[in-house]
Design a protein around this motif. Structure first.
Motif, PDB file in Angstrom:
ATOM      1  N   GLN A 114      -0.738 -11.201   0.174  1.00 23.47           N
ATOM      2  CA  GLN A 114      -0.778 -10.302   1.329  1.00 23.47           C
ATOM      3  C   GLN A 114      -2.031 -10.473   2.188  1.00 23.47           C
ATOM      4  O   GLN A 114      -2.105  -9.909   3.281  1.00 23.47           O
ATOM      5  CB  GLN A 114      -0.687  -8.849   0.866  1.00 23.47           C
ATOM      6  N   HIS A 148       1.363 -10.522  -8.316  1.00 25.68           N
ATOM      7  CA  HIS A 148       1.625  -9.422  -7.382  1.00 25.68           C
ATOM      8  C   HIS A 148       2.925  -9.753  -6.639  1.00 25.68           C
ATOM      9  O   HIS A 148       2.893 -10.126  -5.468  1.00 25.68           O
ATOM     10  CB  HIS A 148       0.431  -9.257  -6.425  1.00 25.68           C
ATOM     11  N   PHE A 149       4.026  -9.665  -7.325  1.00 28.79           N
ATOM     12  CA  PHE A 149       5.385  -9.935  -6.804  1.00 28.79           C
ATOM     13  C   PHE A 149       5.559 -11.404  -6.383  1.00 28.79           C
ATOM     14  O   PHE A 149       6.510 -11.721  -5.657  1.00 28.79           O
ATOM     15  CB  PHE A 149       5.729  -9.073  -5.575  1.00 28.79           C
ATOM     16  N   ASN A 161       0.901  -6.542 -11.318  1.00 28.45           N
ATOM     17  CA  ASN A 161       0.904  -5.368 -10.451  1.00 28.45           C
ATOM     18  C   ASN A 161       2.339  -4.840 -10.362  1.00 28.45           C
ATOM     19  O   ASN A 161       3.263  -5.589 -10.010  1.00 28.45           O
ATOM     20  CB  ASN A 161       0.437  -5.747  -9.047  1.00 28.45           C
ATOM     21  N   GLU A 162       2.511  -3.584 -10.679  1.00 29.42           N
ATOM     22  CA  GLU A 162       3.799  -2.891 -10.504  1.00 29.42           C
ATOM     23  C   GLU A 162       5.012  -3.726 -10.938  1.00 29.42           C
ATOM     24  O   GLU A 162       5.906  -4.003 -10.121  1.00 29.42           O
ATOM     25  CB  GLU A 162       3.972  -2.476  -9.037  1.00 29.42           C
ATOM     26  N   ASN A 175      -1.277   2.950  -9.705  1.00 26.71           N
ATOM     27  CA  ASN A 175      -1.044   3.078  -8.263  1.00 26.71           C
ATOM     28  C   ASN A 175      -0.267   4.361  -8.039  1.00 26.71           C
ATOM     29  O   ASN A 175       0.766   4.579  -8.690  1.00 26.71           O
ATOM     30  CB  ASN A 175      -0.200   1.919  -7.735  1.00 26.71           C
ATOM     31  N   TYR A 227       1.337   6.693  -4.889  1.00 29.42           N
ATOM     32  CA  TYR A 227       1.606   6.973  -3.477  1.00 29.42           C
ATOM     33  C   TYR A 227       2.427   8.248  -3.285  1.00 29.42           C
ATOM     34  O   TYR A 227       2.182   9.018  -2.382  1.00 29.42           O
ATOM     35  CB  TYR A 227       2.383   5.813  -2.836  1.00 29.42           C
ATOM     36  N   ARG A 261       6.144   5.739   6.674  1.00 29.28           N
ATOM     37  CA  ARG A 261       6.545   4.994   5.479  1.00 29.28           C
ATOM     38  C   ARG A 261       7.743   5.635   4.792  1.00 29.28           C
ATOM     39  O   ARG A 261       8.392   5.035   3.966  1.00 29.28           O
ATOM     40  CB  ARG A 261       5.356   4.880   4.502  1.00 29.28           C
ATOM     41  N   TRP A 296       7.502   8.245   2.803  1.00 32.58           N
ATOM     42  CA  TRP A 296       7.083   8.655   1.466  1.00 32.58           C
ATOM     43  C   TRP A 296       6.536  10.074   1.505  1.00 32.58           C
ATOM     44  O   TRP A 296       5.796  10.443   2.439  1.00 32.58           O
ATOM     45  CB  TRP A 296       5.998   7.709   0.924  1.00 32.58           C
ATOM     46  N   GLU A 302      -4.459   1.881  -6.682  1.00 31.11           N
ATOM     47  CA  GLU A 302      -3.973   1.944  -5.294  1.00 31.11           C
ATOM     48  C   GLU A 302      -3.607   3.386  -4.984  1.00 31.11           C
ATOM     49  O   GLU A 302      -3.018   4.077  -5.818  1.00 31.11           O
ATOM     50  CB  GLU A 302      -2.698   1.113  -5.066  1.00 31.11           C
ATOM     51  N   TRP A 332      -5.548   1.424  -1.188  1.00 31.69           N
ATOM     52  CA  TRP A 332      -4.823   0.317  -0.611  1.00 31.69           C
ATOM     53  C   TRP A 332      -5.034   0.455   0.883  1.00 31.69           C
ATOM     54  O   TRP A 332      -4.567   1.442   1.432  1.00 31.69           O
ATOM     55  CB  TRP A 332      -3.322   0.369  -0.949  1.00 31.69           C
ATOM     56  N   SER A 364       2.562  -6.699   4.530  1.00 33.97           N
ATOM     57  CA  SER A 364       3.296  -5.957   3.520  1.00 33.97           C
ATOM     58  C   SER A 364       4.725  -6.440   3.402  1.00 33.97           C
ATOM     59  O   SER A 364       5.555  -6.047   4.198  1.00 33.97           O
ATOM     60  CB  SER A 364       3.308  -4.482   3.898  1.00 33.97           C
ATOM     61  N   TRP A 365       4.999  -7.294   2.461  1.00 34.93           N
ATOM     62  CA  TRP A 365       6.366  -7.620   2.111  1.00 34.93           C
ATOM     63  C   TRP A 365       7.283  -7.571   3.335  1.00 34.93           C
ATOM     64  O   TRP A 365       6.918  -8.109   4.378  1.00 34.93           O
ATOM     65  CB  TRP A 365       6.828  -6.700   0.961  1.00 34.93           C
ATOM     66  N   ASN A 422       7.867  -5.161   5.348  1.00 37.50           N
ATOM     67  CA  ASN A 422       7.318  -4.377   6.463  1.00 37.50           C
ATOM     68  C   ASN A 422       6.246  -5.120   7.244  1.00 37.50           C
ATOM     69  O   ASN A 422       5.762  -4.616   8.266  1.00 37.50           O
ATOM     70  CB  ASN A 422       6.743  -3.047   5.968  1.00 37.50           C
ATOM     71  N   TYR A 463      -2.839   0.240   6.487  1.00 37.85           N
ATOM     72  CA  TYR A 463      -3.414   1.016   5.391  1.00 37.85           C
ATOM     73  C   TYR A 463      -4.933   0.939   5.285  1.00 37.85           C
ATOM     74  O   TYR A 463      -5.538   1.666   4.521  1.00 37.85           O
ATOM     75  CB  TYR A 463      -2.872   0.494   4.054  1.00 37.85           C
TER      76      TYR A 463
END
Ligand code: BGP
Length: 463
Positions: A19, A120-121, A165-166, A298, A300, A338, A340, A367, A417, A424-425, A427, A433
């Motif tokens: 990223q 990270h993905f 990560n995640e 993390n 959010y 977002r 969220w 994060e 973050w 971002s992926w 997005n 951020y």
């Protein structure tokens, strides 16, 4: 009221290789490079991962800016697709090696503790094409080789490691809900991917311990996005539904990482539904012996859950959604950019959960943050983004974190973050951020108001 944090508390922010760096000189594509190549319209404004925030070229200036904001720590990730030339032998790419050595040395020179994550993905695409990616246990073994290589190359200087990560996002995005390539919807395959990621993390931890890197002052952990599951009501059905969501989305990784064991109840449900993973005694034994030294968490948004209201549509086979519905809580406070929910009290709930149920293991907020679209509208005449909403967001979350620490939770730090607005992926650069704004056209980086506020906070170790 003054909120003071423990001595040596980590203050900083997190990003990731894919990223921030840009794809410059990478010997391999990762899954996102490939996805962008075949489907650029899946990315906001068709902006892909080739340039991102240019950390590959500007790491020195970027780290200097972070230092200026008072960071004492910083997380990024080593891209498997940059460091390694040949995956089977884990032979090292010279350019990748120089780059990561430079980043690590520069951080240390500035007094910034680097926290290095290994995934990270960003699975190398060839490992998906050739072997089926995280569905394959061969890929698990290749990952362990990559991890071992990283420890050998960098653990003399990097003392804080993260295996993944995640990892649940790989399961959700790629194998359940279609928001990451390969966009498959298949409950059984998703469950196998979840298991394999747990196994991969355990194998990396084993390499770390076998290599004696812990005895040399290092520690290794995992970063999990622990999204607390809150039931709609105290009725049994709602509570059971929330409990399932917690088992599947949190505890599948949390229990395994900290206690070395998958939750029995989860295993039972997966068995009853004939989607249990394929495992061996030997693997489970390895998992039980290879637990983490610390956790990154993390946070959010919370997960609101209610009991299933309509019959589950079985046409796609078993999915975790068979056991719960997402609940849209009336009056919830939203970050609409977002989508969220904002619920700072969860910071406290997480802190107490770790203390009570997970041996009060050392952990930190790896994060937390607020993505906002169109931040240039908050720019003042001097070109500074006046992001008071971000400062308020951080403060509210820190207040609850502080309460958890006062009650004895062993929290080591707080990372936002992200330091500099990053890619971002899907997005891309829609939501920003960072403490530092990025002008995507010129790559000019400008500290936001929240960055100056954070600088004061780091000076005072509180606010
Ligand atoms: C986390 C990821 C980060 C980052 C962040 C913000 O889940 O670890 O990589 O992307 O979320 O989310 P997003 O970029 O989707 O807005």
């Amino acid at each position: 009221m003054k909120y003071e944090f423990p001595k040596n508390f980590w203050w900083g922010a997190a990003t990731s290789g894919p990223q921030a760096e840009g794809s410059f000189n990478k010997p391999h594509k990762n899954m996102f490079n490939y996805w962008y190549e075949i489907e650029p319209e899946a990315f906001f404004d068709k902006v892909g991962p080739e340039v991102t925030s240019n950390f590959y070229h500007s790491y020195k200036e970027d780290l200097a800016m972070m230092k200026n904001l008072g960071f004492n720590s910083f997380r990024t990730s080593i891209q498997w697709s940059r460091l390694i030339d040949d995956f089977e032998t884990a032979s090292v790419n010279e350019d990748g090696l120089n780059f990561y050595n430079n980043v690590i040395d520069e951080s240390l020179k500035l007094g910034i503790t680097p926290v290095m994550n290994l995934h990270h993905f960003d699975l190398p695409y060839d490992l998906y094409k050739e072997y089926g990616g995280w569905e394959s246990k061969y890929v698990v073994d290749l990952y362990a080789k990559f991890a071992k290589k990283c420890f050998e190359l960098f653990a003399d200087r990097v003392k804080n490691w993260i295996t993944f990560n995640e990892p649940i996002v790989v399961v959700e995005g790629g194998y359940l809900y279609n928001f990451h390539y390969p966009k498959i919807t298949d409950g059984k395959r998703a469950v196998q991917v979840g298991y394999n990621l747990n196994l991969a993390s355990a194998k990396a931890i084993k390499e770390f311990k076998d290599g004696g890197f812990d005895k040399a002052g290092g520690r290794i952990g995992i970063v999990l996005n622990l999204t607390p599951s809150y039931p709609r009501s105290n009725e049994k059905k709602d509570v059971e539904a929330a409990d399932f969501a917690d088992l599947f989305f949190n505890r599948m990784f949390l229990d395994t990482a900290v206690k070395g064991k998958f939750p029995e109840k989860l295993v039972e449900i997966l068995k009853v539904n004939s989607v249990i993973w394929d495992s061996t005694e030997e693997e489970l034994d390895l998992i039980s012996k290879s637990t983490v030294d610390y956790l990154g968490i993390n946070y959010y948004q919370p997960r609101r859950i209610k009991a299933k209201e309509e019959a589950f549509d079985n046409s796609k086979g078993w999915l975790p959604d068979k056991h719960f519905d997402n609940y849209i809580m009336p009056g919830r406070r939203m970050n609409t950019y977002r989508g969220w929910e904002i619920y700072p009290k969860a910071m406290y709930d997480i802190a107490i959960n770790i203390k009570k149920n997970y041996n009060n293991i050392p952990w930190y907020i790896s994060e937390n943050g607020m993505g906002v679209e169109g931040e240039e509208k908050f720019m003042n005449k001097d070109g500074m983004v006046e992001d008071k909403y971000r400062t308020d967001f951080i403060k509210e979350h820190l207040e609850y974190l502080h309460k958890g620490i006062e009650e004895g939770s062993n929290c080591l730090g707080y990372h936002l973050w992200t330091p500099i607005d990053c890619w971002s992926w899907s997005n891309a650069y829609k939501n920003r951020y960072g403490f530092i704004a990025l002008d995507l056209k010129t790559q000019k980086k400008t500290i936001k108001e929240s960055g100056y506020w954070f600088k004061e906070l780091t000076k005072n170790n509180g606010f």
